[in-house]
Write a protein that holds these residues in place. Structure first.
Motif, PDB file in Angstrom:
ATOM      1  N   MET A 133       0.843  -1.202   0.000  1.00 55.30           N
ATOM      2  CA  MET A 133       0.000   0.000   0.000  1.00 55.30           C
ATOM      3  C   MET A 133       0.877   1.251   0.000  1.00 55.30           C
ATOM      4  O   MET A 133       1.923   1.277   0.619  1.00 55.30           O
ATOM      5  CB  MET A 133      -0.866  -0.004   1.250  1.00 55.30           C
ATOM      6  N   SER A 134       0.434   2.282  -0.710  1.00 57.09           N
ATOM      7  CA  SER A 134       1.262   3.485  -0.775  1.00 57.09           C
ATOM      8  C   SER A 134       1.270   4.179   0.594  1.00 57.09           C
ATOM      9  O   SER A 134       0.302   4.124   1.345  1.00 57.09           O
ATOM     10  CB  SER A 134       0.745   4.427  -1.849  1.00 57.09           C
ATOM     11  N   SER A 135       2.395   4.830   0.898  1.00 56.69           N
ATOM     12  CA  SER A 135       2.536   5.464   2.208  1.00 56.69           C
ATOM     13  C   SER A 135       1.790   6.794   2.227  1.00 56.69           C
ATOM     14  O   SER A 135       1.656   7.443   1.195  1.00 56.69           O
ATOM     15  CB  SER A 135       4.010   5.695   2.484  1.00 56.69           C
ATOM     16  N   PRO A 136       1.321   7.203   3.412  1.00 62.50           N
ATOM     17  CA  PRO A 136       0.600   8.474   3.501  1.00 62.50           C
ATOM     18  C   PRO A 136       1.469   9.659   3.081  1.00 62.50           C
ATOM     19  O   PRO A 136       2.681   9.655   3.309  1.00 62.50           O
ATOM     20  CB  PRO A 136       0.253   8.581   4.983  1.00 62.50           C
ATOM     21  N   LEU A 137       0.859  10.644   2.469  1.00 59.35           N
ATOM     22  CA  LEU A 137       1.570  11.879   2.134  1.00 59.35           C
ATOM     23  C   LEU A 137       1.776  12.680   3.407  1.00 59.35           C
ATOM     24  O   LEU A 137       0.935  12.666   4.303  1.00 59.35           O
ATOM     25  CB  LEU A 137       0.747  12.701   1.143  1.00 59.35           C
ATOM     26  N   ARG A 138       2.904  13.381   3.479  1.00 58.33           N
ATOM     27  CA  ARG A 138       3.184  14.240   4.634  1.00 58.33           C
ATOM     28  C   ARG A 138       3.104  15.695   4.186  1.00 58.33           C
ATOM     29  O   ARG A 138       3.786  16.108   3.261  1.00 58.33           O
ATOM     30  CB  ARG A 138       4.579  13.931   5.193  1.00 58.33           C
TER      31      ARG A 138
END
Lengths: 131, 323
Positions: free
Chosen positions: A2-7
């Protein structure tokens, strides 16, 4: 995987103490699955850039309601370019007269969100700019 | 220049990107194994407590004060991720305004990303990177926790537990959980009423604890080797009591060094990390086995009543032993 959350960094530069708008955006971005770092009030342009570096963010949102956007935003952009970080998308939200918007865009700001912008529009533009 | 060289030369951007890659679980096994040999020098300090107890505000005053003696201090500040959207609001920097702009302090906000225990899975690796980068003291601030989240103790050598006045009676003070891991207890917002009552409940609890400890270890430890947990009253917003807290952090570190307890805690931390990594690999392997054809066939047999799950697992474990 799964893609990592944007910061995302949400910053309040200058002496303007009104952050209801910034807090609404912070919540909206959280609801959209992003990790939002809020700096709190009264940050200098260099503090904002330092925070963006330390937190390794994907985008910077600047909230200004004081009318000082023509001084503070260019300063942030200048430091970003100086540090070779011009690739981080910068957004501005708050009270920005229509005539000033183009000036900010010319500086490299990716989007300017005035009063009445829907939060889903903000999320969409930020996602587009990062991908 | 290699990433590791850039980090130890003080390049904050490389450091930050490295922590992101650990958070995102990118393939960074080689990098982490390269830096491991350079770790083990920093004093790791955990700070934990319930939401709103003042952990970030205490760190603001504490780190500002301790900066007089330390060149480089790192802070990993954890806040919770949403279980539903995966999003998070990371607001610890807001309380640390006095530290912003200080080149000797690195602050990194991290979301829990589904990890329990008030930490993020990236904490252990991130500590190692900061340690190798030459930070003298590294603080880890947990997300607000309740009673039982004690993983922070496995990741630090000195654990500070922050409590609030009036939050529970003497029974609360005697329950198992976070109080057991405290090396230093802080009663923050001690200008509120009930602060002295809270302190006396805690003193009573600690008195009983140290008494039973003495009995257990009578023949092993002389009393000078036993750390007696101090209770420090603070008002973090004004900085009151924070100098006493700093003194206790220094003396706890001295205690750890003088008694050999530091080695014990380092060993515990390494065992914890080793276990965590192993656990993750074994769990992935387990998940894969469940997807294999033989597991699907086995499930069919269990459904038809031709085998039972207990025998099936016994057989599988025997297979593991021989492979």
């Amino acid at each position: 995987m799964m893609s990592s959350p944007l910061r995302i960094l949400v910053a309040k530069p200058g002496l303007d103490g009104h952050d209801r708008g910034a807090k609404v955006v912070v919540r909206a971005l959280r609801e959209a699955g992003m990790e939002v770092i809020y700096t709190g009030l009264r940050q200098s342009p260099s503090m904002i850039v330092e925070a963006a570096i330390e937190e390794d963010v994907n985008a910077i949102g600047i909230s200004i309601l004081s009318g000082a956007h023509q001084i503070l935003v260019p300063k942030v952009m200048e430091i970003l370019f100086e540090k070779d970080l011009g690739n981080i998308p910068v957004f501005v939200g708050g009270i920005v007269p229509e005539n000033d918007v183009e000036e900010l865009i010319d500086l490299g700001v990716v989007g300017v969100f005035g009063p009445g912008t829907s939060t889903s529009e903000i999320v969409r533009v930020i996602r587009d700019a990062i991908s | 220049m290699s990433l590791f060289r850039e980090i130890i030369s003080g390049n904050r951007q490389s450091l930050a990107q490295c922590l992101t890659s650990i958070e995102n679980e990118d393939d960074n096994y080689h990098f982490l194994s390269e830096i491991y040999g350079h770790t083990g020098n920093a004093h790791l300090i955990g700070i934990t407590g319930s939401p709103g107890s003042g952990k970030s505000t205490i760190l603001n005053s504490l780190v500002k004060l301790m900066r007089k003696n330390d060149d480089n201090m790192g802070i990993l500040a954890i806040d919770p991720s949403s279980q539903f959207t995966k999003g998070a609001v990371l607001g610890d920097r807001i309380r640390m305004q006095d530290l912003l702009g200080d080149k000797g302090v690195y602050i990194r906000s991290m979301a829990t990303r589904g990890a329990l225990g008030g930490l993020s899975n990236a904490v252990a690796g991130s500590i190692d990177v900061l340690d190798a980068a030459g930070f003298d003291r590294i603080f880890v601030e947990t997300s607000g926790v309740g009673q039982a989240e004690i993983d922070i103790a496995a990741n630090s050598y000195t654990t500070i537990v922050v409590l609030l006045p009036g939050a529970g009676d003497s029974i609360q003070a005697s329950k198992a959980g976070v109080l057991e891991i405290a090396d230093i207890i802080v009663i923050n917002k001690s200008d509120y009423s009930h602060a002295s009552l809270t302190k006396s409940h805690l003193l009573e609890m600690l008195d009983i604890a140290s008494h039973s400890h003495n009995i257990d270890n009578n023949s092993i430890n002389s009393s000078k080797n036993i750390w007696s947990v101090p209770i420090v009253s603070t008002v973090a917003t004004s900085g009151e009591g924070v100098d006493e807290l700093a003194d206790n952090v220094y003396s706890h570190y001295k205690y750890l060094c003088d008694t050999g307890e530091l080695e014990v805690r380092r060993r515990n931390r390494i065992r914890y990390i080793y276990r965590l990594l192993l656990q993750k690999q074994l769990y992935t392997r387990l998940e894969n086995i469940l997807l294999e054809e033989r597991s699907i066939q086995q499930l069919e047999l269990l459904m038809q009543g031709k085998n039972d799950p207990y025998t099936a697992v016994e057989h599988l474990m025997k297979w593991f032993d021989t492979h």
